[in-house]
Design a protein around this motif. Structure first.
Motif, PDB file in Angstrom:
ATOM      1  N   PRO A 101       0.390  -1.296   0.011  1.00  0.00           N
ATOM      2  CA  PRO A 101       0.105   0.142   0.390  1.00  0.00           C
ATOM      3  C   PRO A 101       0.545   1.521  -0.169  1.00  0.00           C
ATOM      4  CG  PRO A 101      -0.116  -1.015   1.980  1.00  0.00           C
ATOM      5  CD  PRO A 101       0.667  -1.924   1.076  1.00  0.00           C
ATOM      6  N   ARG A 102       2.130   0.768   0.299  1.00  0.00           N
ATOM      7  CA  ARG A 102       2.798   2.131   0.550  1.00  0.00           C
ATOM      8  C   ARG A 102       3.245   2.587  -0.647  1.00  0.00           C
ATOM      9  NH1 ARG A 102       7.191   0.729   3.938  1.00  0.00           N
ATOM     10  NH2 ARG A 102       6.804  -1.183   3.113  1.00  0.00           N
ATOM     11  N   HIS A 130       0.241   1.433  -6.634  1.00  0.00           N
ATOM     12  CA  HIS A 130      -0.978   0.773  -5.842  1.00  0.00           C
ATOM     13  C   HIS A 130      -2.635   0.750  -5.595  1.00  0.00           C
ATOM     14  CE1 HIS A 130      -2.332  -2.367  -2.340  1.00  0.00           C
ATOM     15  NE2 HIS A 130      -3.642  -1.212  -2.210  1.00  0.00           N
ATOM     16  N   ASN A 131      -2.602  -0.050  -6.463  1.00  0.00           N
ATOM     17  CA  ASN A 131      -4.223   0.187  -6.631  1.00  0.00           C
ATOM     18  C   ASN A 131      -5.642  -0.714  -5.646  1.00  0.00           C
ATOM     19  OD1 ASN A 131      -6.922   0.771  -7.644  1.00  0.00           O
ATOM     20  ND2 ASN A 131      -6.700   1.015  -9.892  1.00  0.00           N
ATOM     21  N   ALA A 132      -6.209  -0.125  -4.422  1.00  0.00           N
ATOM     22  CA  ALA A 132      -6.613  -1.008  -3.510  1.00  0.00           C
ATOM     23  C   ALA A 132      -8.086  -1.215  -4.217  1.00  0.00           C
ATOM     24  CB  ALA A 132      -7.170   0.078  -2.358  1.00  0.00           C
ATOM     25  N   ALA A 133      -8.707  -0.999  -5.120  1.00  0.00           N
ATOM     26  CA  ALA A 133      -9.772  -0.974  -5.916  1.00  0.00           C
ATOM     27  C   ALA A 133     -10.001  -2.060  -6.801  1.00  0.00           C
ATOM     28  CB  ALA A 133     -10.613   0.512  -6.730  1.00  0.00           C
ATOM     29  N   GLY A 189      12.361  -4.393   7.994  1.00  0.00           N
ATOM     30  CA  GLY A 189      11.348  -5.757   8.747  1.00  0.00           C
ATOM     31  C   GLY A 189      10.699  -6.321   6.745  1.00  0.00           C
ATOM     32  N   ASN A 190      10.898  -5.103   6.311  1.00  0.00           N
ATOM     33  CA  ASN A 190       9.900  -5.480   4.368  1.00  0.00           C
ATOM     34  C   ASN A 190      11.293  -6.713   4.135  1.00  0.00           C
ATOM     35  OD1 ASN A 190       8.647  -3.327   5.245  1.00  0.00           O
ATOM     36  ND2 ASN A 190       9.433  -1.925   4.027  1.00  0.00           N
ATOM     37  N   PRO A 191      10.182  -7.889   3.149  1.00  0.00           N
ATOM     38  CA  PRO A 191      10.482  -8.502   2.690  1.00  0.00           C
ATOM     39  C   PRO A 191      11.922  -8.064   1.609  1.00  0.00           C
ATOM     40  CG  PRO A 191       8.899  -9.280   2.654  1.00  0.00           C
ATOM     41  CD  PRO A 191       8.390  -8.042   3.330  1.00  0.00           C
ATOM     42  N   LEU A 192      13.020  -9.200   0.965  1.00  0.00           N
ATOM     43  CA  LEU A 192      13.899  -8.715   0.200  1.00  0.00           C
ATOM     44  C   LEU A 192      13.133  -9.261  -0.964  1.00  0.00           C
ATOM     45  CD1 LEU A 192      17.652  -9.482   1.730  1.00  0.00           C
ATOM     46  CD2 LEU A 192      16.343  -6.962   1.373  1.00  0.00           C
TER      47      LEU A 192
END
Length: 82
Positions: free
Chosen positions: A18-19, A23-26, A66-69
């Protein structure tokens, strides 16, 4: 079955994060499938159809936040609604 006329068109580039500006939530309100070289993938975090790549998590490795590579896998990308 979903009525494809009521679904938003799939973009050339889409991200699950989402950052991300891609990203498109719809679109994520519906089930989206990704094929790479005619094989369906279920671990895709981001894709780009025109450039021909997907990004997937590189094992259990994490960056300093803490984000996956992510690793980029190239090939023929196809996005579709299930």
């Amino acid at each position: 079955m979903n009525d494809t006329q009521n679904l938003p068109p799939l973009p050339d580039r889409l991200s699950v994060d989402p950052r991300s500006p891609y990203h498109n939530a719809a679109i994520f309100e519906h089930h989206v499938g990704i094929k790479l070289n005619d094989k369906e993938r279920f671990d895709v975090e981001e894709y780009c159809i025109s450039e021909g790549w997907i990004k997937v998590a590189a094992g259990k490795a994490l960056d300093r936040n803490g984000n996956p590579l992510m690793t980029k896998v190239k090939g023929t990308v196809e996005a579709f609604y299930r």
